[in-house]
Scaffold this motif. Structure first.
Motif, PDB file in Angstrom:
ATOM      1  N   PRO A   1       0.832  -1.212   0.000  1.00  0.00           N
ATOM      2  CA  PRO A   1       0.000   0.000   0.000  1.00  0.00           C
ATOM      3  C   PRO A   1       0.867   1.264   0.000  1.00  0.00           C
ATOM      4  O   PRO A   1       2.034   1.218   0.385  1.00  0.00           O
ATOM      5  N   ARG A   2       0.263   2.359  -0.419  1.00  0.00           N
ATOM      6  CA  ARG A   2       0.960   3.641  -0.302  1.00  0.00           C
ATOM      7  C   ARG A   2       1.162   3.918   1.183  1.00  0.00           C
ATOM      8  O   ARG A   2       0.261   3.689   2.006  1.00  0.00           O
ATOM      9  N   HIS A   3       2.336   4.406   1.539  1.00  0.00           N
ATOM     10  CA  HIS A   3       2.646   4.572   2.962  1.00  0.00           C
ATOM     11  C   HIS A   3       3.652   5.692   3.144  1.00  0.00           C
ATOM     12  O   HIS A   3       4.306   6.141   2.187  1.00  0.00           O
ATOM     13  N   ARG A   4       3.774   6.142   4.363  1.00  0.00           N
ATOM     14  CA  ARG A   4       4.709   7.220   4.690  1.00  0.00           C
ATOM     15  C   ARG A   4       6.093   6.649   4.991  1.00  0.00           C
ATOM     16  O   ARG A   4       6.223   5.558   5.553  1.00  0.00           O
ATOM     17  N   GLN A   5       7.089   7.412   4.604  1.00  0.00           N
ATOM     18  CA  GLN A   5       8.458   7.021   4.899  1.00  0.00           C
ATOM     19  C   GLN A   5       9.302   8.284   5.069  1.00  0.00           C
ATOM     20  O   GLN A   5       9.197   9.226   4.274  1.00  0.00           O
ATOM     21  N   PHE A   6      10.116   8.293   6.084  1.00  0.00           N
ATOM     22  CA  PHE A   6      10.968   9.445   6.343  1.00  0.00           C
ATOM     23  C   PHE A   6      12.272   9.302   5.576  1.00  0.00           C
ATOM     24  O   PHE A   6      12.888   8.232   5.549  1.00  0.00           O
ATOM     25  N   VAL A   7      12.696  10.379   4.932  1.00  0.00           N
ATOM     26  CA  VAL A   7      14.001  10.414   4.271  1.00  0.00           C
ATOM     27  C   VAL A   7      14.805  11.573   4.845  1.00  0.00           C
ATOM     28  O   VAL A   7      14.294  12.671   5.051  1.00  0.00           O
ATOM     29  N   GLU A   8      16.061  11.311   5.141  1.00  0.00           N
ATOM     30  CA  GLU A   8      16.975  12.368   5.562  1.00  0.00           C
ATOM     31  C   GLU A   8      17.314  13.248   4.359  1.00  0.00           C
ATOM     32  O   GLU A   8      17.049  12.886   3.202  1.00  0.00           O
ATOM     33  N   ALA A   9      17.917  14.402   4.618  1.00  0.00           N
ATOM     34  CA  ALA A   9      18.344  15.277   3.531  1.00  0.00           C
ATOM     35  C   ALA A   9      19.313  14.526   2.612  1.00  0.00           C
ATOM     36  O   ALA A   9      20.182  13.784   3.076  1.00  0.00           O
ATOM     37  N   PHE A  10      19.128  14.712   1.307  1.00  0.00           N
ATOM     38  CA  PHE A  10      19.983  14.011   0.343  1.00  0.00           C
ATOM     39  C   PHE A  10      20.040  14.814  -0.949  1.00  0.00           C
ATOM     40  O   PHE A  10      19.296  15.786  -1.148  1.00  0.00           O
ATOM     41  N   ALA A  11      20.946  14.400  -1.809  1.00  0.00           N
ATOM     42  CA  ALA A  11      21.052  14.987  -3.143  1.00  0.00           C
ATOM     43  C   ALA A  11      21.035  13.862  -4.169  1.00  0.00           C
ATOM     44  O   ALA A  11      21.540  12.765  -3.917  1.00  0.00           O
TER      45      ALA A  11
END
Length: 397
Positions: free
Chosen positions: A207-217
């Protein structure tokens, strides 16, 4: 398995037209080939073109006609085993590594099988239901996956021929993007990934879900042949510090020193579907394993993106060659999303049972049929796979 499909006669008419278009493309891909070309299997991971043509018809016969056609009779009883790929719920399978030994039925018999299944599916669509339309839609998406495999399997097959023959003078190739690469910055964020409810999806996108991502390039372009050649010239294939342990053991065992299809003949060349060509330094590098992509990223002072980073970036920024050039390796293992559930029955084997010992690739390639790729699409292969059009896009933390 897929997104809901609204009922309606007009939609059934559209699905029938789509069915005919997709099925015709498979035949068009096979048209330049001889019966001998269509029968041979170059390695266990690849399949003969004749088998692809039969298996995609088997899918419609087994999962749709068998359950829904009044008085169903199989086209040929032996085809149920011969052209079953990996569905244990269906029954016995012919060994994958031995598909090239199926010299009979002949190619013309397989083509007759396709035409017969096409007629029977068209008859079913005279009285459509939402579930029938959904199953046919899934079957068409499945066939498009095999159309991509037809091209990549065929390329591997022809590359094994000492004559190095061309498939076609105008065959597909990853497009060249002349734009210079730049780093696109992204702040840390709580993002959503997965199928967003628009159009079709496979079950592994749910399913569509939330995920945290740190700052990135993320790099705005794919790594090119010229950039990868610098890695080779700098001794990248001889520097154990750049490689994961398993990857280092693998390249030494296989004596690898460059991407698949590269040739060093008094100057670098590449085998393509158009035959042997001078290596285009501006084109994106393709046919890399996960191990090679990861080693290059280390050498370049970067890393591979996670699939969450890739999808978050693709949703919110403009990038070159997200689709239509090369699949892009991520550092994410192919695992189920939180809350993932397999469908009941044999169709539940479509994706879920492969969620181990594989890595996710994102985007799409020049071999991906038009309209098949999407931002949430999750392709997956083991770390040593190289025969697909697989490249890389760099990331940094």
């Amino acid at each position: 398995m897929n997104a809901p499909v609204e009922p309606g006669l007009m939609q059934a008419t559209e699905v029938l037209q789509r069915f005919r278009t997709v099925r015709a493309r498979s035949l068009a891909l096979a048209a330049p080939l001889s019966p001998e070309d269509a029968c041979v299997q170059s390695m266990p991971d690849a399949s003969p073109i004749k088998w692809h043509l039969a298996h995609t018809s088997w899918f419609f016969e087994t999962f749709i006609l068998e359950a829904r056609e009044a008085g169903f009779q199989p086209h040929h009883p032996a085809f149920r085993v011969l052209f079953n790929s990996y569905y244990n719920g269906i029954g016995e399978k012919h060994a994958r590594a031995n598909r090239g030994l199926i010299t009979r039925p002949a190619l013309d018999e397989i083509l007759a099988y396709r035409h017969a299944i096409d007629r029977r599916i068209a008859d079913l669509l005279a009285a459509p239901s939402p579930h029938l339309i959904a199953l046919i839609t899934l079957g068409l998406q499945h066939e498009q996956q095999h159309q991509e495999l037809m091209l990549t399997d065929l390329k591997h097959l022809l590359s094994m021929n000492p004559l190095q023959p061309a498939y076609a003078a105008d065959a597909i190739a990853p497009p060249v993007n002349p734009a210079p690469s730049r780093w696109q910055q992204f702040d840390a964020a709580l993002t959503e990934i997965g199928y967003d409810g628009a159009g079709f999806c496979f079950d592994n996108e749910l399913p569509r879900h939330r995920q945290f991502v740190e700052a990135f390039a993320l790099a705005s372009t794919l790594v090119t042949n010229g950039e990868y050649l610098e890695f080779i010239t700098a001794g990248g294939y001889q520097d154990a510090a750049l490689w994961l342990s398993e990857g280092w053991d693998w390249i030494k065992r296989e004596a690898l020193s460059c991407p698949l299809y590269w040739r060093d003949n008094a100057g670098w060349q590449e085998f393509t579907l158009r035959g042997v060509q001078a290596l285009d330094l501006q084109a994106p590098v393709a046919h890399l394993s996960y191990f090679e992509a990861d080693a290059y990223a280390r050498w370049a002072g970067a890393r591979l993106p996670t699939e969450a980073e890739w999808e978050h970036a693709a949703q919110s920024a403009d990038f070159a060659d997200l689709f239509g050039a090369c699949w892009q390796w991520t550092s994410s293992s192919y695992t189920p999303y939180p809350g993932f559930a397999t469908a009941d029955g044999a169709l539940g084997e479509y994706n879920g049972k492969f969620m181990v010992n594989q890595y996710v690739l994102r985007g799409g390639s020049c071999a991906t049929p038009d309209g098949h790729a999407r931002t949430s699409y999750r392709n997956f292969f083991p770390a040593t796979a190289r025969w697909q059009f697989s490249g890389l896009r760099l990331a940094r933390s």
